[in-house]
Scaffold this motif. Structure first.
Motif, PDB file in Angstrom:
ATOM      1  N   VAL A 352       0.346  -0.978   0.264  1.00  0.00           N
ATOM      2  CA  VAL A 352      -0.246   0.057  -0.042  1.00  0.00           C
ATOM      3  C   VAL A 352       1.226   1.723   0.114  1.00  0.00           C
ATOM      4  O   VAL A 352       1.769   1.032   0.246  1.00  0.00           O
ATOM      5  N   ASP A 353       0.293   2.159  -0.425  1.00  0.00           N
ATOM      6  CA  ASP A 353       1.211   3.328  -0.300  1.00  0.00           C
ATOM      7  C   ASP A 353       0.784   3.968   0.604  1.00  0.00           C
ATOM      8  O   ASP A 353       2.390   5.350   1.510  1.00  0.00           O
ATOM      9  N   LEU A 354       0.109   4.184   1.891  1.00  0.00           N
ATOM     10  CA  LEU A 354       0.206   4.864   3.030  1.00  0.00           C
ATOM     11  C   LEU A 354      -0.639   4.175   3.797  1.00  0.00           C
ATOM     12  O   LEU A 354      -1.822   3.653   3.778  1.00  0.00           O
ATOM     13  N   ARG A 400       7.088   1.105  -2.617  1.00  0.00           N
ATOM     14  CA  ARG A 400       7.893   1.495  -2.636  1.00  0.00           C
ATOM     15  C   ARG A 400       7.301   3.296  -2.649  1.00  0.00           C
ATOM     16  O   ARG A 400       6.573   3.665  -3.535  1.00  0.00           O
ATOM     17  N   GLY A 401       7.910   3.786  -1.974  1.00  0.00           N
ATOM     18  CA  GLY A 401       8.000   5.804  -2.014  1.00  0.00           C
ATOM     19  C   GLY A 401       6.540   5.958  -1.200  1.00  0.00           C
ATOM     20  O   GLY A 401       6.414   6.960  -1.173  1.00  0.00           O
ATOM     21  N   GLY A 402       6.571   4.795  -0.049  1.00  0.00           N
ATOM     22  CA  GLY A 402       5.117   4.789   0.906  1.00  0.00           C
ATOM     23  C   GLY A 402       5.782   5.183   1.961  1.00  0.00           C
ATOM     24  O   GLY A 402       7.181   5.569   2.113  1.00  0.00           O
ATOM     25  N   ARG A 403       5.308   6.100   3.023  1.00  0.00           N
ATOM     26  CA  ARG A 403       4.570   6.731   4.227  1.00  0.00           C
ATOM     27  C   ARG A 403       3.645   5.990   5.198  1.00  0.00           C
ATOM     28  O   ARG A 403       2.919   5.444   4.616  1.00  0.00           O
ATOM     29  N   HIS A 458       9.715   4.813   3.673  1.00  0.00           N
ATOM     30  CA  HIS A 458       9.982   2.661   2.448  1.00  0.00           C
ATOM     31  C   HIS A 458      11.438   2.555   2.664  1.00  0.00           C
ATOM     32  O   HIS A 458      11.916   3.965   2.224  1.00  0.00           O
ATOM     33  N   PRO A 459      12.191   2.032   2.685  1.00  0.00           N
ATOM     34  CA  PRO A 459      13.295   2.374   3.124  1.00  0.00           C
ATOM     35  C   PRO A 459      14.396   2.284   1.660  1.00  0.00           C
ATOM     36  O   PRO A 459      15.157   2.554   1.671  1.00  0.00           O
TER      37      PRO A 459
END
Length: 800
Positions: A352-354, A400-403, A458-459
């Protein structure tokens, strides 16, 4: 359980009869499968009916081929019951209309006030009427009733008309039970069509209306509400209810702040948002609202609203969340998870993105270092404490790019537990902590615990800096002692984050204003020096506030006592002036100083446990005074004469007895400055609520200087901030041992301690003089203004 409003291939809930019809078998065959196959899906039971999740049934049936003698002409040898079920399609009872109707629209914007008429009606609904309809301790069930009525009114006009008709008809008899059953049945029908467990009939059956007229009045009031009143129910409920820490909702401003931080950190609107412990759905709803407000800004792209996913172990609030999200008109999937933790089962299947979550805190503070099994890339959390399990789980499901924005107790940021310290170290070293925001206390109903928001990345976006923001002084106090963040408070935190975050791309002409809350951007090396603390107070601190202490009352006896105290004050004034003139201020200020922790300077001993010294062991008839936090006043230990232990018990608890120059600190309760033990208090006994500091010989510190250093407002605030991280203020022995003090040479300490001691005596004397004068004034006032005997006699005579 899945809710997939607006998603054609979303999960549905099926009964055994419906499974049989779709799979082309008898009802008895389904029962046989369930009885004989250990891996047959587990049903969700509600309202005396079992429901199975369609996707789970399909996965199980995909592994079962249809026997040759059971196949139809069109089915081959590889046909499974899953294939047959898909071809059959939904049965009529499941294929109810899925979309309610066009949603009522977005909730009011962050600066918009709710409709005053709606607010007035909701206050009436949540006032005495709530008790008359809900009965004792039925707050959640009553909230469900209000939500169900509004939900039907806004999404199913036909169902709403049935409810209104029952209320308005003149036919008799009409009963509260029948009306509640009607509301529950109609709401469950809609929820079931969305794939949600039908819980409303069970919830409403718990209500105990005193009169049908009260329940009918509730229906009429809800009928007068506008479409945006749903959130008003939650907010008013939060104002009035006192909930256990695992049940409170996330305040709307906090939810909006978390959603806004996550969106700002991603630099774009997320396409999916997940909450593994969604309570009443406030965080998921805030994500939708934030995305919708972002689309409404001039020049903003018309990005699609995010798909919502969530899990909860709470049946009571599952329907509430489903209705609240359905009113927003977005696709969502909510799952009831009554067993195990979220990380014990892979769900959701896709990243998921968030992630936005306010998980249940575990305040257990133990030195037990045993860790659990499982996959923990940043370190296994200690057994019995999930505080640092939820951040790791949130990171594990990010695309990837998630928070991830996670509500965390302050204690998790600087806990001394070895396992938790190792996890913080890994989080920092791998650069996945982006920002930590310290929030004010008293934000949540039922608990004063202050919390932080951890913003994780994300790492793949790792960085070697962490931004710390201190918002503890924001917000205003409302009724019931709760603090509320205003829109400007939320905006100040968000603007500070934007101002201090690394910039990417061209600078915007309408960029954020400078940081308006105390902040610090700390690099990895500095975090190492701070033992990987993720508590903002360890990096930002708090401005010192004047400490006025508490005024004491002397043993004043009218004017003779005033004269005696005046002479005492004059003597101390003269001695202070002499000592002050002799003190070389510049030399003292310029003296070298070094830092030392309390554990290096003192033997630290916590008071005895309740098993050793129970409250029943303290009586006014004992011999040895027992020191509690209430006895620490103005740097001294006092004796209330009510809390004493027997001499026999005190002799058994020798290690907990006090000696002259011991410093006594509060361990649990209202935190305040420490106090010093006098010579005549030798042998007094500590209670379990205090901690003793005994300076080590040769440690290079004088007890009276240490007492002065620990009485500074910033030192007291240091203890308060760490103690406030638990449900009841509590400082551990290990945590107190990490407190640092600045030490000058011993001769300088002695000069400072002597002057401060004299000033303390002088201050006490002047305070006692003021108290004596006040007492004498009161005595004189009473003598001069009381009625004379003659006037009292005249008052008894009848007036002519």
């Amino acid at each position: 359980m899945g809710n997939s409003t607006g998603v054609p291939d979303g999960d549905r809930l099926l009964t055994r009869t419906e499974i049989a019809a779709m799979a082309g078998v008898t009802r008895a065959a389904v029962t046989t499968w369930e009885r004989r196959a250990a891996d047959f899906p587990t049903p969700r039971r509600t309202a005396n009916q079992d429901y199975f999740i369609e996707s789970e049934i399909l996965r199980w049936l995909d592994e079962r081929r249809v026997p040759s003698h059971r196949r139809t002409r069109r089915e081959g040898e590889h046909t499974t019951y899953g294939d047959r079920m898909r071809r059959h399609g939904p049965v009529t009872s499941v294929a109810q209309e899925r979309a309610a109707r066009q949603p009522a629209g977005s909730v009011p914007g962050p600066r918009e006030s709710p409709d005053p008429r709606d607010a007035e009606i909701v206050r009436e609904l949540m006032g005495p009427l709530a008790e008359r309809v809900g009965g004792a301790d039925r707050a959640v069930a009553y909230l469900s009733l209000l939500s169900a009525l509004l939900f039907l009114k806004e999404t199913r006009p036909g169902c709403w008309q049935k409810v209104q008709a029952y209320v308005m008809t003149g036919a008799e008899p009409r009963s509260s039970t029948a009306l509640l059953k009607l509301v529950g049945a109609e709401t469950d029908s809609v929820l079931l069509a969305m794939g949600s467990l039908p819980e409303m009939q069970d919830a409403l059956a718990r209500l105990e209306p005193r009169r049908f007229q009260d329940l009918a009045h509730v229906v009429r009031l809800v009928g007068a509400l506008g479409p945006h009143a749903f959130q008003l129910f939650i907010e008013e409920y939060e104002e009035r209810a006192q909930l256990r820490s695992r049940e409170f909702f996330t305040p709307l401003p906090v939810a909006r702040l978390m959603a806004a931080l996550g969106r700002a950190a991603r630099k774009s609107s997320p396409s999916s948002v997940y909450d593994p412990y969604f309570r009443g759905g406030e965080l998921l709803g805030a994500a939708v609202d934030t995305a919708r407000w972002g689309r409404d800004r001039p020049g903003a792209a018309d990005a699609p609203l995010p798909r919502l996913l969530g899990q909860t172990p709470k049946r009571a609030t599952l329907s509430l969340a489903s209705m609240g999200l359905a009113l927003r008109g977005v696709p969502f999937t909510l799952q009831l998870k009554t067993r195990g933790r979220p990380w014990e089962e892979k769900w959701p299947q896709e990243q998921v993105d968030l992630v936005l979550t306010n998980p249940p805190f575990n305040m257990k503070d133990t030195s037990q270092e045993t860790t659990r099994t499982g996959h923990w890339p940043y370190g296994a959390p200690p057994v019995g404490n999930d505080n640092l399990a939820y951040p790791q789980y949130a990171l594990s499901v990010l695309a990837r790019g998630g928070r991830a924005a996670v509500v965390m107790p302050n204690k998790a940021g600087n806990s001394g537990n070895t396992a938790e310290r190792a996890i913080r170290r890994a989080l920092v070293e791998q650069g996945v902590v982006e920002c930590v925001v310290a929030l004010p206390d008293k934000l949540f109903s039922g608990t004063p615990v202050p919390v932080c928001i951890w913003l994780l990345r994300h790492p793949a976006d790792a960085d070697d800096h962490v931004l710390f923001l201190d918002a503890r002084d924001l917000g205003v106090m409302r009724r019931g002692g709760r603090r509320v963040l205003a829109h400007d408070d939320v905006r100040a935190v968000l603007d500070s984050y934007l101002a201090l975050s690394p910039k990417e791309g061209p600078v915007r002409p309408d960029g954020p204003p400078p940081a308006s809350v105390p902040s610090a951007r700390v690099d990895r090396e500095a975090l190492r020096r701070k033992d990987y603390s993720l508590n903002p107070i360890d990096h930002i601190g708090r401005p010192s506030a004047p400490d006025f202490g508490t005024a004491g009352m002397g043993e004043a006896e009218a004017w003779a006592e005033v004269s005696r105290l005046r002479e005492r004050c004059a003597e101390l004034d003269e001695r202070t002036a002499v000592l002050r003139n002799e003190l070389e201020t510049d030399r003292v200020r310029q003296a070298p100083r070094h830092r030392a922790t309390l554990v290096e300077l003192c033997e630290i001993q916590a008071g005895p446990s309740h098993a050793l010294l129970a409250p029943r062991d303290r009586t006014p008839h004992g011999v040895v005074p027992v020191v509690l936090p209430k006895h620490l006043r103005n740097g001294r230990v006092t004796d209330s004469a009510d809390d004493r232990a027997s001499l026999e018990l005190a002799e058994r608890l020798t290690r907990y007895r006090l000696a002259p120059d011991d410093i006594v600190c509060v361990r649990s309760g209202a935190m305040g400055p420490p106090a010093m033990v006098r010579g005549d208090q030798m042998g007094w006994l500590m209670s379990s609520n205090v901690i003793r500091l005994r300076c080590r010989q040769g440690a290079g510190v004088l007890p009276r200087y240490l007492l002065a250093a620990l009485s500074r407002p910033d030192a007291v605030n240091w203890v308060k901030d760490r103690a406030a991280a638990t449900a009841a203020p509590f400082i551990t022995q290990d945590a107190l041992g990490r407190q640092e003090v600045l030490l000058p040479p011993l001769d300088v300490q002695r000069e400072i301690a002597e002057l401060l001691t004299l000033l303390g005596e002088r201050s006490d004397a002047h305070r006692d003089l003021a108290a004596a004068i006040t007492r004498a004034r009161g005595l004189l006032l009473d003598q001069l203004t009381s009625a004379s005997p003659s006037s009292q006699d005249s008052e008894k005579e009848p007036r002519s």
